[in-house]
Design a protein around this motif. Structure first.
Motif, PDB file in Angstrom:
ATOM      1  N   MET A   1      36.825  50.954  46.060  1.00 50.15           N
ATOM      2  CA  MET A   1      36.042  51.091  44.845  1.00 50.15           C
ATOM      3  C   MET A   1      36.931  50.990  43.608  1.00 50.15           C
ATOM      4  O   MET A   1      36.621  50.254  42.689  1.00 50.15           O
ATOM      5  CB  MET A   1      35.310  52.443  44.898  1.00 50.15           C
ATOM      6  CG  MET A   1      34.545  52.770  43.671  1.00 50.15           C
ATOM      7  SD  MET A   1      33.160  51.640  43.511  1.00 50.15           S
ATOM      8  CE  MET A   1      32.466  52.185  42.021  1.00 50.15           C
ATOM      9  N   LEU A   2      38.021  51.753  43.622  1.00 47.05           N
ATOM     10  CA  LEU A   2      38.927  51.746  42.478  1.00 47.05           C
ATOM     11  C   LEU A   2      39.617  50.388  42.332  1.00 47.05           C
ATOM     12  O   LEU A   2      39.834  49.913  41.221  1.00 47.05           O
ATOM     13  CB  LEU A   2      39.971  52.857  42.622  1.00 47.05           C
ATOM     14  CG  LEU A   2      40.893  53.085  41.442  1.00 47.05           C
ATOM     15  CD1 LEU A   2      40.088  53.431  40.200  1.00 47.05           C
ATOM     16  CD2 LEU A   2      41.882  54.181  41.753  1.00 47.05           C
ATOM     17  N   ARG A   3      39.925  49.760  43.449  1.00 46.12           N
ATOM     18  CA  ARG A   3      40.577  48.454  43.416  1.00 46.12           C
ATOM     19  C   ARG A   3      39.653  47.406  42.804  1.00 46.12           C
ATOM     20  O   ARG A   3      40.090  46.557  42.029  1.00 46.12           O
ATOM     21  CB  ARG A   3      40.986  48.043  44.818  1.00 46.12           C
ATOM     22  CG  ARG A   3      41.649  46.677  44.848  1.00 46.12           C
ATOM     23  CD  ARG A   3      42.123  46.323  46.194  1.00 46.12           C
ATOM     24  NE  ARG A   3      43.463  46.897  46.352  1.00 46.12           N
ATOM     25  CZ  ARG A   3      44.197  46.808  47.426  1.00 46.12           C
ATOM     26  NH1 ARG A   3      43.711  46.208  48.486  1.00 46.12           N
ATOM     27  NH2 ARG A   3      45.384  47.328  47.482  1.00 46.12           N
ATOM     28  N   SER A   4      38.376  47.445  43.129  1.00 39.13           N
ATOM     29  CA  SER A   4      37.439  46.468  42.577  1.00 39.13           C
ATOM     30  C   SER A   4      37.223  46.698  41.080  1.00 39.13           C
ATOM     31  O   SER A   4      37.067  45.732  40.326  1.00 39.13           O
ATOM     32  CB  SER A   4      36.115  46.505  43.334  1.00 39.13           C
ATOM     33  OG  SER A   4      35.512  47.764  43.201  1.00 39.13           O
ATOM     34  N   VAL A   5      37.241  47.949  40.648  1.00 37.53           N
ATOM     35  CA  VAL A   5      37.122  48.235  39.211  1.00 37.53           C
ATOM     36  C   VAL A   5      38.350  47.703  38.473  1.00 37.53           C
ATOM     37  O   VAL A   5      38.239  47.074  37.411  1.00 37.53           O
ATOM     38  CB  VAL A   5      36.948  49.754  38.967  1.00 37.53           C
ATOM     39  CG1 VAL A   5      37.072  50.095  37.493  1.00 37.53           C
ATOM     40  CG2 VAL A   5      35.616  50.227  39.511  1.00 37.53           C
ATOM     41  N   ALA A   6      39.527  47.934  39.032  1.00 38.40           N
ATOM     42  CA  ALA A   6      40.759  47.447  38.406  1.00 38.40           C
ATOM     43  C   ALA A   6      40.775  45.919  38.363  1.00 38.40           C
ATOM     44  O   ALA A   6      41.199  45.327  37.368  1.00 38.40           O
ATOM     45  CB  ALA A   6      41.982  47.971  39.160  1.00 38.40           C
ATOM     46  N   LEU A   7      40.322  45.278  39.416  1.00 39.33           N
ATOM     47  CA  LEU A   7      40.257  43.823  39.445  1.00 39.33           C
ATOM     48  C   LEU A   7      39.275  43.300  38.405  1.00 39.33           C
ATOM     49  O   LEU A   7      39.536  42.310  37.723  1.00 39.33           O
ATOM     50  CB  LEU A   7      39.879  43.333  40.840  1.00 39.33           C
ATOM     51  CG  LEU A   7      39.872  41.822  41.044  1.00 39.33           C
ATOM     52  CD1 LEU A   7      41.263  41.251  40.821  1.00 39.33           C
ATOM     53  CD2 LEU A   7      39.365  41.484  42.427  1.00 39.33           C
ATOM     54  N   GLY A   8      38.143  43.979  38.255  1.00 37.71           N
ATOM     55  CA  GLY A   8      37.154  43.587  37.252  1.00 37.71           C
ATOM     56  C   GLY A   8      37.706  43.709  35.833  1.00 37.71           C
ATOM     57  O   GLY A   8      37.500  42.832  34.995  1.00 37.71           O
ATOM     58  N   VAL A   9      38.436  44.791  35.570  1.00 34.54           N
ATOM     59  CA  VAL A   9      39.051  44.976  34.251  1.00 34.54           C
ATOM     60  C   VAL A   9      40.092  43.892  34.000  1.00 34.54           C
ATOM     61  O   VAL A   9      40.193  43.345  32.898  1.00 34.54           O
ATOM     62  CB  VAL A   9      39.661  46.390  34.138  1.00 34.54           C
ATOM     63  CG1 VAL A   9      40.541  46.512  32.902  1.00 34.54           C
ATOM     64  CG2 VAL A   9      38.577  47.438  34.119  1.00 34.54           C
ATOM     65  N   LEU A  10      40.875  43.560  35.019  1.00 36.69           N
ATOM     66  CA  LEU A  10      41.888  42.513  34.886  1.00 36.69           C
ATOM     67  C   LEU A  10      41.251  41.164  34.575  1.00 36.69           C
ATOM     68  O   LEU A  10      41.703  40.440  33.674  1.00 36.69           O
ATOM     69  CB  LEU A  10      42.720  42.422  36.165  1.00 36.69           C
ATOM     70  CG  LEU A  10      43.782  41.338  36.185  1.00 36.69           C
ATOM     71  CD1 LEU A  10      44.879  41.651  35.183  1.00 36.69           C
ATOM     72  CD2 LEU A  10      44.363  41.196  37.574  1.00 36.69           C
ATOM     73  N   ILE A  11      40.203  40.821  35.273  1.00 34.41           N
ATOM     74  CA  ILE A  11      39.531  39.536  35.047  1.00 34.41           C
ATOM     75  C   ILE A  11      38.894  39.499  33.659  1.00 34.41           C
ATOM     76  O   ILE A  11      39.037  38.511  32.929  1.00 34.41           O
ATOM     77  CB  ILE A  11      38.488  39.268  36.150  1.00 34.41           C
ATOM     78  CG1 ILE A  11      39.198  39.002  37.480  1.00 34.41           C
ATOM     79  CG2 ILE A  11      37.587  38.101  35.775  1.00 34.41           C
ATOM     80  CD1 ILE A  11      38.275  38.938  38.669  1.00 34.41           C
ATOM     81  N   LEU A  12      38.244  40.589  33.270  1.00 34.50           N
ATOM     82  CA  LEU A  12      37.604  40.641  31.954  1.00 34.50           C
ATOM     83  C   LEU A  12      38.639  40.537  30.837  1.00 34.50           C
ATOM     84  O   LEU A  12      38.442  39.794  29.874  1.00 34.50           O
ATOM     85  CB  LEU A  12      36.795  41.934  31.806  1.00 34.50           C
ATOM     86  CG  LEU A  12      36.094  42.124  30.471  1.00 34.50           C
ATOM     87  CD1 LEU A  12      34.991  41.079  30.312  1.00 34.50           C
ATOM     88  CD2 LEU A  12      35.547  43.525  30.362  1.00 34.50           C
ATOM     89  N   SER A  13      39.742  41.238  30.958  1.00 36.90           N
ATOM     90  CA  SER A  13      40.761  41.174  29.911  1.00 36.90           C
ATOM     91  C   SER A  13      41.409  39.794  29.860  1.00 36.90           C
ATOM     92  O   SER A  13      41.741  39.304  28.782  1.00 36.90           O
ATOM     93  CB  SER A  13      41.824  42.248  30.118  1.00 36.90           C
ATOM     94  OG  SER A  13      42.507  42.041  31.334  1.00 36.90           O
ATOM     95  N   GLY A  14      41.583  39.141  31.006  1.00 35.34           N
ATOM     96  CA  GLY A  14      42.127  37.789  31.012  1.00 35.34           C
ATOM     97  C   GLY A  14      41.206  36.799  30.317  1.00 35.34           C
ATOM     98  O   GLY A  14      41.648  35.952  29.538  1.00 35.34           O
ATOM     99  N   VAL A  15      39.912  36.902  30.595  1.00 29.77           N
ATOM    100  CA  VAL A  15      38.939  36.015  29.956  1.00 29.77           C
ATOM    101  C   VAL A  15      38.901  36.254  28.453  1.00 29.77           C
ATOM    102  O   VAL A  15      38.895  35.301  27.651  1.00 29.77           O
ATOM    103  CB  VAL A  15      37.541  36.200  30.586  1.00 29.77           C
ATOM    104  CG1 VAL A  15      36.465  35.514  29.762  1.00 29.77           C
ATOM    105  CG2 VAL A  15      37.531  35.687  32.010  1.00 29.77           C
ATOM    106  N   LEU A  16      38.932  37.514  28.036  1.00 28.94           N
ATOM    107  CA  LEU A  16      38.919  37.822  26.603  1.00 28.94           C
ATOM    108  C   LEU A  16      40.195  37.335  25.919  1.00 28.94           C
ATOM    109  O   LEU A  16      40.145  36.875  24.773  1.00 28.94           O
ATOM    110  CB  LEU A  16      38.731  39.323  26.388  1.00 28.94           C
ATOM    111  CG  LEU A  16      37.335  39.861  26.711  1.00 28.94           C
ATOM    112  CD1 LEU A  16      37.308  41.368  26.571  1.00 28.94           C
ATOM    113  CD2 LEU A  16      36.294  39.216  25.821  1.00 28.94           C
TER     114      LEU A  16
END
Length: 88
Positions: free
Chosen positions: A1-16
């Motif tokens: 769960m925590l890993r998927s949240v961290a991955l989501g934050v990483l992808i979102l910050s990269g796109v931004l």
């Protein structure tokens, strides 16, 4: 769960980050400036390691040290020297 949240934050910050770079019309000039800073950082660490001014002091050449010197410049080399002398 925590890993998927961290991955989501990483992808979102990269796109931004990509959107910010291309929206501001920075172009590719920042890349050459960053490359110059990167090369000068590595050169500064090499000079400290191989100059022989301070014996028994070697700053490892890895992404962390190069990143610190790239961001901070020459004071970053001095900071790494100070950390090396006081901690080790």
């Amino acid at each position: 769960m925590l890993r998927s949240v961290a991955l989501g934050v990483l992808i979102l910050s990269g796109v931004l980050l990509i959107l910010t770079v291309f929206r501001k019309k920075l172009g590719w000039a920042w890349l050459s400036l960053f490359g110059t800073h990167l090369i000068l950082a590595a050169l500064g660490i090499y000079i400290v390691n191989f100059s022989g001014v301070i014996t028994d002091v070697r700053i490892p050449l890895n992404p962390t040290t190069i990143g610190a010197v790239t961001v901070l410049g020459l004071p970053g080399v001095v900071m790494l020297l100070g950390l090396k002398l006081t901690l080790f």
